[in-house]
Structure formats: structure tokens, C-alpha cells
Design an enzyme around this catalytic site. Structure first.
Site, PDB file in Angstrom:
ATOM      1  N   HIS A   1       0.781  -1.344   0.042  1.00 51.65           N
ATOM      2  CA  HIS A   1      -0.468  -0.032  -0.023  1.00 51.65           C
ATOM      3  C   HIS A   1       1.579   1.447  -0.220  1.00 51.65           C
ATOM      4  O   HIS A   1       2.166   1.749   0.924  1.00 51.65           O
ATOM      5  CB  HIS A   1      -1.287  -0.004   0.959  1.00 51.65           C
ATOM      6  CG  HIS A   1      -1.748  -0.845   0.959  1.00 51.65           C
ATOM      7  ND1 HIS A   1      -2.922  -1.458   2.329  1.00 51.65           N
ATOM      8  CD2 HIS A   1      -2.480  -2.047  -0.230  1.00 51.65           C
ATOM      9  CE1 HIS A   1      -3.383  -2.076   1.563  1.00 51.65           C
ATOM     10  NE2 HIS A   1      -3.694  -2.746   0.525  1.00 51.65           N
TER      11      HIS A   1
ATOM     12  N   ASP B   1       1.651   4.137   1.238  1.00 50.21           N
ATOM     13  CA  ASP B   1       1.337   4.503   2.620  1.00 50.21           C
ATOM     14  C   ASP B   1       2.483   3.710   3.303  1.00 50.21           C
ATOM     15  O   ASP B   1       3.721   4.199   4.390  1.00 50.21           O
ATOM     16  CB  ASP B   1       1.085   5.062   3.532  1.00 50.21           C
ATOM     17  CG  ASP B   1      -0.473   3.800   3.724  1.00 50.21           C
ATOM     18  OD1 ASP B   1      -0.418   3.059   3.143  1.00 50.21           O
ATOM     19  OD2 ASP B   1      -0.520   3.448   5.857  1.00 50.21           O
ATOM     20  N   HIS B   2       3.169   2.970   2.662  1.00 44.44           N
ATOM     21  CA  HIS B   2       4.021   1.612   3.617  1.00 44.44           C
ATOM     22  C   HIS B   2       5.356   2.168   2.615  1.00 44.44           C
ATOM     23  O   HIS B   2       6.925   1.453   2.622  1.00 44.44           O
ATOM     24  CB  HIS B   2       4.004   0.591   3.775  1.00 44.44           C
ATOM     25  CG  HIS B   2       2.684   1.019   4.711  1.00 44.44           C
ATOM     26  ND1 HIS B   2       3.079   0.342   6.199  1.00 44.44           N
ATOM     27  CD2 HIS B   2       1.433   0.983   4.917  1.00 44.44           C
ATOM     28  CE1 HIS B   2       2.317  -0.049   6.962  1.00 44.44           C
ATOM     29  NE2 HIS B   2       0.992   0.803   6.044  1.00 44.44           N
TER      30      HIS B   2
END
Length: 211
Positions: free
Chosen positions: A64, A66-67
Site C-alpha cells: 500500500h 503509505d508503506h
């Protein structure tokens, strides 16, 4: 093993007031767990924590944005760094793989459900758990992005059976009572399932009606 929390500086409704947690394991093999989003302040914080040493390895809990999206900024700063994630790249992570990190090792646990490629990293009694669990809310299981509730529940059970002392999540504070929190997550999902069954029995047939 020593670890340093370095917030990714991407605060939002979804990511929390400090944004994502990234975890630096200093030592012989300086390793960062999760890449954040490439915020310059985050990159500088990593550099300061390394105190002149190059970053050797980044382990991604899942893909994802944001990671993962901080990878280009990290590789621009440390060109020789290795980026590893499950199911992707030249050297994809494998379930059960033991990896040199910091001054010790971590063991890769494939824990799908929130995302097909989701992994946790076990360091003795501590578990870097990505988006498996967080305090102050539950985890979204996005079906349109490969989320799978059955797999997620199995992943929760797998981690619980390992009896970690602490969970170090991708968002929010450290979890000091993993079994209690995981059990609450499982109960919450069972309660939701029971609510849906009652709604179906009452004659509601569409997702909108059930909601």
C-alpha cells in the site's frame, strides 16, 4: 534488538496523527521496516539516526502506498540499499525466511488479509506487524485491492499462536498486550458477521440495506 521509531510525517485521517510508523534497526545491517512516503523530513530523520552509516536494507510489510511510496527517495539517498517485499522484486521475501537485520535477525511471516502481500517480521518476542493490528480502531479489509477476511482472521490467529510480547504496528502506539487486542479484533469480526446474518434473516438483501 534495538529499534528506533521514525514517523513518516504523513499525518491524515487514515494514517493517524503522526502518519506511518517506520522502524529502524541499527547495527551491523542497518534495516528500515517500511518506507513511508518519501517525506524529506522523514528521510533526514533516517540519515540522522544512522549517524553517517548507509542504510543497507528496507523490508516492506505490504505494497500500500503509505508503506511503499518512500522507496524512490530512500534509494536516491542510499543507492546501494536493498528493497525487499513479498511477491515482488528480484529477491522477494519468503514466508519463514530468516533475514539479517540490525544486530540480529528477523523472521518473515506472510500474513495476508489486509493485503495479499502483507508480512510481519518477528524479532524474538517482538513483532513488527504492519497493518495487521492497530490501537484505536480496526483494520480495513479492502476487497477491491485483494483484501480477504478469511485470510485476515487466519493471519491474526497465526501471530497470536506465536505469543509475541509486543506488537510494533505501522500506525499508532506499541501494543503491549497482543493476545488481548487480537482476541478483541476476532470478537469484533464475529459480531459484525452475526449482525449481517440477522439483517439477511430480516429480509435485507442489498449491501445498502444491510448497512
Amino acid at each position: 534488538m534495538q529499534h528506533i521509531l521514525l514517523p513518516a510525517n504523513n499525518a491524515s485521517t487514515w494514517t493517524g496523527p503522526t502518519g506511518n510508523n517506520t522502524w529502524l534497526l541499527p547495527g551491523r545491517t542497518p534495516t528500515l521496516i517500511d518506507a513511508g512516503v518519501g517525506n524529506p523530513e522523514h528521510i533526514e530523520a533516517i540519515a540522522q539516526a544512522l549517524d553517517g552509516r548507509p542504510l543497507a536494507l528496507v523490508l516492506i510489510t505490504h505494497g500500500h502506498s503509505d508503506h511503499l511510496n518512500g522507496v524512490p527517495a530512500i534509494t536516491a539517498r542510499w543507492p546501494d540499499v536493498r528493497i525487499r517485499r513479498f511477491g515482488s522484486g528480484d529477491h522477494p521475501l519468503e514466508d519463514g525466511e530468516v533475514i539479517a537485520a540490525g544486530d540480529g535477525t528477523v523472521t518473515t511471516l506472510h500474513t495476508p488479509g489486509h493485503a495479499p502481500d502483507h508480512c510481519c517480521f518477528l524479532d524474538g518476542g517482538e513483532c513488527f506487524c504492519g497493518d495487521l493490528v492497530r490501537l484505536g480502531g480496526t483494520i480495513v479489509i479492502p476487497a477491491t485491492r485483494g483484501g480477504d477476511l478469511s485470510q485476515y482472521l487466519s493471519s491474526l490467529q497465526r501471530v497470536r499462536e506465536l505469543r509475541p510480547v509486543r506488537l510494533l504496528p505501522g500506525h499508532g502506539p506499541i501494543i503491549d498486550n497482543p493476545a488481548k487486542v487480537i482476541d478483541a479484533y476476532v470478537r469484533h469480526r464475529a459480531e459484525r458477521e452475526a449482525e449481517i446474518i440477522r439483517a439477511l434473516e430480516a429480509g435485507f438483501e442489498t449491501p445498502e440495506g444491510i448497512a
